[in-house]
Design an enzyme around this catalytic site. Sequence first.
Site, PDB file in Angstrom:
ATOM      1  N   ASP A 100      53.798  56.597 100.803  1.00 25.39           N
ATOM      2  CA  ASP A 100      53.065  55.412 100.497  1.00 25.39           C
ATOM      3  C   ASP A 100      52.224  54.695 101.575  1.00 25.39           C
ATOM      4  OD1 ASP A 100      55.481  55.221 101.586  1.00 25.39           O
ATOM      5  OD2 ASP A 100      55.018  52.611 101.654  1.00 25.39           O
ATOM      6  N   LYS A 222      59.663  49.231  96.976  1.00 26.51           N
ATOM      7  CA  LYS A 222      60.270  48.388  98.440  1.00 26.51           C
ATOM      8  C   LYS A 222      59.291  47.840  99.061  1.00 26.51           C
ATOM      9  CE  LYS A 222      57.843  50.432 102.402  1.00 26.51           C
ATOM     10  NZ  LYS A 222      57.108  51.443 102.877  1.00 26.51           N
ATOM     11  N   GLU A 265      63.655  46.771 103.194  1.00 24.45           N
ATOM     12  CA  GLU A 265      63.255  47.367 104.514  1.00 24.45           C
ATOM     13  C   GLU A 265      63.450  46.361 104.973  1.00 24.45           C
ATOM     14  OE1 GLU A 265      60.295  50.298 104.390  1.00 24.45           O
ATOM     15  OE2 GLU A 265      60.947  51.242 106.423  1.00 24.45           O
ATOM     16  N   GLU A 267      62.580  46.689 109.215  1.00 27.87           N
ATOM     17  CA  GLU A 267      62.926  47.593 110.052  1.00 27.87           C
ATOM     18  C   GLU A 267      62.166  46.391 111.928  1.00 27.87           C
ATOM     19  OE1 GLU A 267      59.417  50.031 109.589  1.00 27.87           O
ATOM     20  OE2 GLU A 267      59.816  51.122 111.509  1.00 27.87           O
ATOM     21  N   LYS A 307      66.569  50.110 102.940  1.00 27.00           N
ATOM     22  CA  LYS A 307      66.346  51.120 104.363  1.00 27.00           C
ATOM     23  C   LYS A 307      66.003  50.414 105.539  1.00 27.00           C
ATOM     24  CE  LYS A 307      61.956  53.543 104.705  1.00 27.00           C
ATOM     25  NZ  LYS A 307      60.578  54.810 104.085  1.00 27.00           N
ATOM     26  N   SER A 383      64.909  58.713 103.616  1.00 28.12           N
ATOM     27  CA  SER A 383      63.537  57.816 103.469  1.00 28.12           C
ATOM     28  C   SER A 383      62.542  57.735 104.186  1.00 28.12           C
ATOM     29  CB  SER A 383      63.822  56.550 102.862  1.00 28.12           C
ATOM     30  OG  SER A 383      62.599  55.920 102.472  1.00 28.12           O
ATOM     31  N   TYR A 446      51.247  49.758 107.119  1.00 24.77           N
ATOM     32  CA  TYR A 446      51.823  50.688 106.014  1.00 24.77           C
ATOM     33  C   TYR A 446      51.774  51.021 105.244  1.00 24.77           C
ATOM     34  CZ  TYR A 446      54.693  54.815 105.583  1.00 24.77           C
ATOM     35  OH  TYR A 446      55.533  55.755 106.025  1.00 24.77           O
TER      36      TYR A 446
HETATM   37  P1  13P Z   1      58.786  56.491 108.726  1.00 25.69           P
HETATM   38  O1  13P Z   1      57.163  57.887 108.813  1.00 25.69           O
HETATM   39  O2  13P Z   1      58.717  56.222 109.795  1.00 25.69           O
HETATM   40  O3  13P Z   1      59.943  57.954 108.432  1.00 25.69           O
HETATM   41  O4  13P Z   1      58.061  55.180 107.117  1.00 25.69           O
HETATM   42  C1  13P Z   1      58.963  55.582 105.848  1.00 25.69           C
HETATM   43  C2  13P Z   1      58.153  54.209 105.178  1.00 25.69           C
HETATM   44  O5  13P Z   1      57.999  54.098 103.909  1.00 25.69           O
HETATM   45  C3  13P Z   1      58.033  52.899 105.816  1.00 25.69           C
HETATM   46  O6  13P Z   1      58.050  51.723 105.647  1.00 25.69           O
END
Ligand code: 13P
Length: 446
Positions: A100, A222, A265, A267, A307, A383, A446
Amino acid sequence: GLDKARAYDLVFPQGGKYSKIAGLAGKEQTVSLMGLVPFTFPFLDARSAKAKHGSLKYRRHTLYLRHGLAETNDKDAQLAALKATADAMSAPCKGFLASDESAGPWLRAGHVEAAKIPDTAENRAAYRSMLYTTPGLSEYISGVILHWETLFQKDANGDQMVDLITKNGMLAGIKLDKGYDKTGIMGTATGPLGHPETWCKGIDDLDKRCAEAYAKGARFAKWRNVLQIDPDQGIPSDLAIEVAVQNLAQYASICQRNKLCPIVEPEIVPNGSHSIEVCAAVTEKVLVAQFKALALHNIYLEGAVLKPNMVKNGLTGPKAPPETVAMLTVQTLRRTVPAAMPGIFFLSGETALDEDNEETATINLNAMHALKAMGKPWHVSFSYGKALQKTCIVTWMGKEANNPAAQAALLARCKANSEATYGKYVAGSCASVGSKGNVEMQGGAY
Ligand code: 13P
């Protein structure tokens, strides 16, 4: 004999006309439907037309059946469907392909050669359709996370990208956050990413986008929020944590209302010079807050997955070996994640430039499963985005002739991570481009 909690594949023959498909179906189509119950309908013979054919009199009946089966609005069936999706995503030995990336995956891969591939919509479609049609990919991959562009995109043959995924035996998911503004939250400190603390945009029209994604074939979603660590500045702040976890819980609730299984997620990025112990403490605090927020928002945990980041040292902090990463990660998850949630799928995250990020991600996951004494009541898997794709992209380099070799590279890394979910991966047994061409990754959000 229908089971409401199971997905059934309905095959629509070529030439058929159905309410879900505009006009006559040009070719045979398979639609996967969840929550089906049998239904009956009244037959009104009096209203049918009389006709004559030669000397024979007969009545002509035109019946429009939706598809002989109806979806139910039953709340229990909806929860059962969410659970069935989450369970299918958490199938043994499988993980997700995070596909994505907002910019071309070759910009995010952090490789000097890969970054030269022109970032056009055509190239993104060519590359991603190559990924999704990899023979045998569903042996190791249960779900593929898509960017909004890809959800509505076709490959060079005119086939929907979503269909390539479902026909190859995997579930399609959709990334729904719209990234963040670097302006951030007023009064918060600037962290190692060079901007203040943030939250993600996209809640306002989320309900509509969820419904559109479901109609297009997505079954999970996600949303990623970003938190930074800098102990000297007291970040992540309580304010940033609260905003991030509430934002994610609100997203999860809107997803579940729309029959999409949410990947939650939160992060915590590894940028900075902190130790692994600091990351463990912060991750524990964030996950406690996250599950409190999910409870407050009435999230159905059996129909959602997590995640998280792995617990690691900061990119420029004192280096912790995979065994410590594994021990502290599993300890943190055992302290915070309810067993009701079926699966935990790690992102791979940033790694130091002298590291082979693909191999590191596989070895860390393997080390967690090698820790047999620490029970894991959830499916613990991967993932990964760049950690599944870097070697694949460098093998592909924008040339169709390289498709088979690139698919072989992707499949090999997926297999390696699948072995890691049993603690059976042998370090070095999966070929990778290594760390030689590593450069700072580009591509922004992202
Ligand atoms: P990575 O490329 O760090 O594995 O991340 C995947 C992702 O979907 C982050 O939201």
